[in-house]
Design an enzyme around this catalytic site. Sequence first.
Site, PDB file in Angstrom:
ATOM      1  N   HIS A 152     -17.928   4.458 -25.587  1.00 37.21           N
ATOM      2  CA  HIS A 152     -16.648   3.977 -25.942  1.00 37.21           C
ATOM      3  C   HIS A 152     -16.342   5.175 -26.406  1.00 37.21           C
ATOM      4  O   HIS A 152     -17.208   6.266 -26.985  1.00 37.21           O
ATOM      5  CB  HIS A 152     -17.290   2.984 -27.710  1.00 37.21           C
ATOM      6  CG  HIS A 152     -16.395   2.584 -28.005  1.00 37.21           C
ATOM      7  ND1 HIS A 152     -15.116   2.369 -28.532  1.00 37.21           N
ATOM      8  CD2 HIS A 152     -15.542   0.745 -27.721  1.00 37.21           C
ATOM      9  CE1 HIS A 152     -14.272   2.009 -28.887  1.00 37.21           C
ATOM     10  NE2 HIS A 152     -14.928   0.768 -28.601  1.00 37.21           N
ATOM     11  N   HIS A 195     -10.176  -1.103 -20.637  1.00 42.81           N
ATOM     12  CA  HIS A 195     -10.153  -1.318 -21.903  1.00 42.81           C
ATOM     13  C   HIS A 195     -10.758  -3.474 -22.079  1.00 42.81           C
ATOM     14  O   HIS A 195     -11.868  -3.763 -21.675  1.00 42.81           O
ATOM     15  CB  HIS A 195      -8.664  -1.183 -22.187  1.00 42.81           C
ATOM     16  CG  HIS A 195      -8.740  -1.716 -23.846  1.00 42.81           C
ATOM     17  ND1 HIS A 195      -8.843  -2.204 -24.483  1.00 42.81           N
ATOM     18  CD2 HIS A 195      -7.153  -2.090 -24.360  1.00 42.81           C
ATOM     19  CE1 HIS A 195      -8.453  -2.075 -25.689  1.00 42.81           C
ATOM     20  NE2 HIS A 195      -7.622  -1.895 -25.557  1.00 42.81           N
ATOM     21  N   ASP A 217     -18.185  -5.358 -24.745  1.00 42.42           N
ATOM     22  CA  ASP A 217     -17.855  -6.183 -24.108  1.00 42.42           C
ATOM     23  C   ASP A 217     -19.029  -6.462 -23.074  1.00 42.42           C
ATOM     24  O   ASP A 217     -19.102  -7.003 -21.744  1.00 42.42           O
ATOM     25  CB  ASP A 217     -16.956  -5.498 -22.416  1.00 42.42           C
ATOM     26  CG  ASP A 217     -15.809  -5.103 -23.108  1.00 42.42           C
ATOM     27  OD1 ASP A 217     -15.434  -6.665 -23.316  1.00 42.42           O
ATOM     28  OD2 ASP A 217     -14.944  -4.331 -23.464  1.00 42.42           O
TER      29      ASP A 217
END
Length: 443
Positions: free
Chosen positions: A308, A269, A364
């Site tokens: 994702h 996460h 990210d």
Amino acid sequence: MAKNTLTVTDNRTGKTYEIPIEEGGVVRAAAFRDIKNGADDFGLMTYDPALFNTAVCRSRVTFIDGDRGILRYRGYPIEQLAEESNFLETAYLIVKGELPDQKHFRTWQHNIKIHTMVHENIKRFMEGFRHDAHPMGMLLGTVGAMSTFYPDAKNIFDLESRRLQTRRLIGKMPTVAAFAYRHSRGLPYVYPDNDLSYTGNFLSMLFKMTELQYKPNPVLEHALDVLFILHADHEQNCSANAMRSVGSSSPDPYAATAAAIAALYGPLHGGANEAAINMLMEVGSKDRIPALIKEVKAGEKKLNGFGHRVYKNYDPRAKILKKLAYDVFEVTGRNPLIDIAIELERIALEDEYFIKRKLYPNVDFYSGIIYQAMGFPMTMFPVLFAIPRTAGWLAQWAEMVRDPEQKITRPRQVYIGESERQWMPIEKRAEPTMREDAVSEAI
Ligand code: CMC
């Protein structure tokens, strides 16, 4: 005539049930409890580990269309907010549901700024952490400890109390985060400077040395603001779910936020950008990318910053960050990892493995490259995620607290353990056999 119902036939009994299909294509899992194999039967349950296909709430905060790569806060496209708005205004939008006018923005800004200081004992509490404590661990522990500083926060059904804790948390989060960073550097903590913007003040608390007033670089201040906007909410992810799930037992919001920070800590996460940077550094040069792709395709590794649960298209946040990186490099100098990242993305997006699984760069993949160029150590990356996400968590929490349908979270399980056994005195027991579950293995 078409009906908004689902007709289910239980072939065990031959009985037919009609289950309503609610708005948005939703069927209530509880409706399956009526489908029984006999009078004593518990009824059917839905089994959904990781809540893959289960809506746990109705929410008005954030909309995501993962197939089309759309993200909106309260209806506003993320691209417009990143381009036109600022973080504090976006936080207002997320928490209160509308964009503020000038008067309301001034009041909101004032209300946040008057809460940037922390109690001196919070500072002392943080001094107790080991010199090498992870800043995210410090943030987690300190936000949990803040619960003891604000006993009034337990009045969660009181609107004024919720408002106050929301301002306190949004105001104090950068201060605690910056103290955690300074602690890990062995530097004195810097108190807030409320003449600066939200992100300008954060940069000051992080990087101020002996100068009388820290002057944040406007490009970096703006970049951090955009990064904060992009991270402000993301509907029902692991940490929002932790916030709601822990919050459902009605603790104060500091305890629930600490739980959300804990959920964000993990590498799948909020820790993914750190993992992505480590991966890019390990690759080191473009010619080693094919070898990495080979390992990923063989199932030996994951491409950090890729894939994702919801986006099966390009993450819109990653698109914005890819562009933002070059603005930051104008000030900081180019982070050479960007070239490896772009080449890795190019190769991956042409590869059958990634195409078939709809794996695209997520937020990210590029955020860590920017943070690194700005001088943040990798341990600060998840902390930088937690600061703006606090607005989202609090909006989700307040929505949950006010929702008459919400009760304490209490999932069901499918029990697969032993049936009833008789207890034996220790001297009569056989040697225990190795069990498959982890707890037994650890013994
Ligand atoms: N690299 C290689 N293969 C992958 C990756 C990846 N990053 N992500 C998923 N896959 C494969 C996976 O192995 C599986 O393949 P197969 O069908 O052959 O078994 C398939 O794609 C489906 O993956 P999954 O694990 O079932 O997908 P998920 O929805 O459970 O996981 C994820 C989502 C984000 C945890 C996962 O994609 C992942 O671990 N990515 C790397 C970590 C990362 O970047 N996390 C940040 C998420 S974005 C920030 C946020 O919003 O929190």
